[in-house]
Design a protein around this motif. Structure first.
Motif, PDB file in Angstrom:
ATOM      1  N   PHE A  42      41.392  -8.929  54.853  1.00 17.02           N
ATOM      2  CA  PHE A  42      40.092  -9.840  55.212  1.00 17.02           C
ATOM      3  C   PHE A  42      39.482 -10.478  53.953  1.00 17.02           C
ATOM      4  O   PHE A  42      39.698 -10.181  52.787  1.00 17.02           O
ATOM      5  N   PRO A  43      38.637 -11.548  54.246  1.00 17.06           N
ATOM      6  CA  PRO A  43      37.941 -11.993  52.988  1.00 17.06           C
ATOM      7  C   PRO A  43      37.226 -11.201  52.409  1.00 17.06           C
ATOM      8  O   PRO A  43      36.581 -10.332  52.794  1.00 17.06           O
ATOM      9  N   SER A  44      37.229 -11.171  50.983  1.00 12.77           N
ATOM     10  CA  SER A  44      36.759 -10.146  50.073  1.00 12.77           C
ATOM     11  C   SER A  44      35.174 -10.367  49.645  1.00 12.77           C
ATOM     12  O   SER A  44      34.667  -9.522  49.090  1.00 12.77           O
ATOM     13  N   SER A  45      34.889 -11.668  49.974  1.00 12.98           N
ATOM     14  CA  SER A  45      33.304 -11.939  49.479  1.00 12.98           C
ATOM     15  C   SER A  45      32.769 -12.958  50.738  1.00 12.98           C
ATOM     16  O   SER A  45      33.427 -13.687  51.392  1.00 12.98           O
ATOM     17  N   PRO A  46      31.607 -13.030  50.570  1.00 16.17           N
ATOM     18  CA  PRO A  46      30.769 -14.070  51.537  1.00 16.17           C
ATOM     19  C   PRO A  46      31.337 -15.424  51.307  1.00 16.17           C
ATOM     20  O   PRO A  46      31.383 -16.206  52.065  1.00 16.17           O
ATOM     21  N   LEU A  47      31.475 -15.608  49.935  1.00 23.11           N
ATOM     22  CA  LEU A  47      31.694 -17.157  49.488  1.00 23.11           C
ATOM     23  C   LEU A  47      33.169 -17.332  50.282  1.00 23.11           C
ATOM     24  O   LEU A  47      33.382 -18.737  50.700  1.00 23.11           O
ATOM     25  N   GLN A  48      34.004 -16.425  49.960  1.00 23.97           N
ATOM     26  CA  GLN A  48      35.533 -16.874  50.508  1.00 23.97           C
ATOM     27  C   GLN A  48      35.316 -16.828  51.942  1.00 23.97           C
ATOM     28  O   GLN A  48      36.030 -17.511  52.679  1.00 23.97           O
TER      29      GLN A  48
END
Length: 263
Positions: free
Chosen positions: A137-143
């Motif tokens: 899953f995406p590792s950061s809110p930005l991603q």
């Protein structure tokens, strides 16, 4: 812009009425997800890190793929199929009388459809897959934000292709043959059959440069962290500009060519 927002909202409501079909479709995508996982596990057991994907990437690709097939319109979408049919029968004349832009009208229709399909069907296969397999899953809110933009761009690219196919009926009388060809190209070059990263050499580079790659392969690669978001979004945006400009030109030319088939 208020009228186009209203069109999108009504399109969302229209597609939300097909609840049984939506549930059946989500179930079918989930079943195919498990089938593809079996194939991919066998393939990646023989070729670890194929195309730069590890096993987790490959399995995540499967479940994202199954969730995005319908929202993106890989197999075509009811909205643009209807547009092609209206061109064929001559009912498009009614659309041309509306005090709205033809392409924006149908783009709004497709946006409402895609929004519903993404909410109702997009997450179900991924949720089921995450309960059975270890997915990425995406590792950061930005991603995560970049993934959302990439998905929106992918739907726009898909619409641009499907809109041009539908409008081709103004010149070739019946667009259904071209729709079949577009389906084959979409299945192969979007990453539906296999991730495009597995294709080597010049053919792989060509496949990843096509507009179909921008519909599904690119958003999934952004999700997996396999592609720099800025580069991926720029690639998609470039195809959006090209396709919508061609679509605008095709619309102008089509309105000057009155062809009514059986209407």
């Amino acid at each position: 812009m208020g009228v186009y927002w209203a069109i999108a909202v009504r399109s969302f409501r229209r597609f939300s009425t097909y609840r049984i079909a939506t549930l059946s479709g989500a179930f079918t995508n989930t079943v195919f997800g498990f089938i593809f996982c079996g194939v991919y596990l066998t393939l990646w057991e023989q070729r670890p890190n194929l195309g730069g994907y590890d096993v987790t990437d490959a399995l995540t690709f499967v479940w994202l793929q199954q969730g995005l097939l319908v929202p993106i319109g890989i197999f075509g979408a009811r909205t643009t199929v209807e547009l092609g049919e209206r061109v064929r029968t001559g009912e498009i004349a009614v659309d041309l009388y509306r005090p709205t832009h033809l392409m924006l009208w149908w783009l709004s229709m497709d946006a409402g459809r895609a929004a519903f399909e993404l909410l109702a069907r997009g997450g179900v296969p991924l949720l089921v897959g995450s309960l059975v397999f270890d997915l990425r899953f995406p590792s950061s809110p930005l991603q995560g934000f970049a993934v959302g933009v990439a998905l929106a761009f992918g739907i726009l690219v898909s619409f641009g292709i499907r809109y041009l196919v539908a409008l081709s009926g103004f010149w070739i009388t019946d667009s259904r043959g071209l729709e079949g060809l577009a389906l084959v190209l979409s299945l192969f070059f979007s990453g539906t059959i296999l991730p495009l990263v597995v294709f080597p050499g010049w053919f792989g580079e060509f496949a990843r440069a096509t507009p179909w790659a921008a519909t599904m392969q690119v958003p999934i690669d952004v999700w997996l962290g396999q592609n720099l978001p800025a580069r991926a979004l720029a690639f998609q945006l470039g195809w959006i500009v090209v396709l919508l400009l061609i679509g605008r030109l095709a619309t102008v030319l089509a309105t000057r060519k009155v062809v009514i088939q059986g209407g």
